[in-house]
Design a protein around this motif. Structure first.
Motif, short mmCIF file in Angstrom:
data_model
loop_
_atom_site.label_atom_id
_atom_site.label_comp_id
_atom_site.label_asym_id
_atom_site.label_seq_id
_atom_site.Cartn_x
_atom_site.Cartn_y
_atom_site.Cartn_z
N LEU A 159 0.79 -1.23 0.00
CA LEU A 159 0.00 0.00 0.00
C LEU A 159 0.83 1.28 0.00
N HIS A 160 1.89 1.33 0.82
CA HIS A 160 2.59 2.61 0.98
C HIS A 160 3.97 2.37 1.60
N PHE A 161 4.93 3.25 1.27
CA PHE A 161 6.26 3.20 1.85
C PHE A 161 6.76 4.62 2.16
N ASP A 162 7.45 4.77 3.28
CA ASP A 162 8.16 6.00 3.63
C ASP A 162 9.49 5.63 4.26
N LEU A 163 10.51 6.44 3.99
CA LEU A 163 11.76 6.37 4.74
C LEU A 163 11.74 7.57 5.67
N LEU A 164 11.83 7.31 6.96
CA LEU A 164 11.72 8.36 7.98
C LEU A 164 13.07 8.62 8.62
N LYS A 165 13.37 9.90 8.86
CA LYS A 165 14.62 10.28 9.52
C LYS A 165 14.29 10.85 10.88
N SER A 195 12.48 2.55 7.94
CA SER A 195 11.72 2.28 6.71
C SER A 195 10.35 1.82 7.19
N HIS A 196 9.31 2.37 6.60
CA HIS A 196 7.94 2.18 7.08
C HIS A 196 7.09 1.73 5.90
N ALA A 197 6.74 0.45 5.85
CA ALA A 197 5.94 -0.08 4.75
C ALA A 197 4.59 -0.53 5.28
N ILE A 198 3.54 -0.14 4.57
CA ILE A 198 2.18 -0.53 4.94
C ILE A 198 1.67 -1.54 3.93
#
Length: 138
Positions: free
Chosen positions: A65-71, A84-87
């Motif tokens: 559904l979705h991916f973000d790389l968070l700092k 790394s945040h994958a839904i």
């Protein structure tokens, strides 16, 4: 006794909020996979470059559904936290990804040298409740 949920209110005019229960064994589930990395200060650009220049195979996968790389913040001992945040639609979709040829191919590439503190820390979550702004991508 059935719990009533308060109506969610958006703080952004014209963007209604939507609160929803997430059914554990029904049609609506959500699974979140997060890898936390501690990157040595000074290697942030190289680490971010790995992610920015990779050929992602996530969108090839059913249930992604979705991916973000968070700092995050810098730690006291000189590392910067990333996640790394994958839904995924559900746990089975995520498991399918980890057993796929696309997963192996994505993780087999040679990467620039980055100094880490330990190995990535994988954290997995099943959603039990959610709140979002309708059409938040718009």
């Amino acid at each position: 006794m059935k719990r009533r949920m308060k109506r969610a209110r958006s703080k952004t005019p014209g963007r209604p909020a939507s609160r929803h229960s997430v059914k554990q064994n029904g049609d609506k589930t959500m699974y979140v996979a997060m890898n936390r990395f501690l990157v040595k200060k000074g290697f942030e650009e190289a680490f971010e470059s790995i992610w920015a220049n990779r050929e992602s195979k996530l969108t090839d996968m059913d249930g992604f559904l979705h991916f973000d790389l968070l700092k995050g913040d810098e730690t006291e001992d000189g590392y910067v936290l990333y996640a790394s945040h994958a839904i995924w639609r559900d746990e089975d979709s995520f498991t399918g990804w980890t057993k796929s040829a696309q997963f192996r191919e994505s993780h087999a590439r040679v990467k620039p040298t980055v100094e880490y503190k330990g190995r990535p820390n994988l954290e997995l979550f099943t959603a039990v409740e959610g709140l979002s702004i309708k059409n938040w991508d718009a």
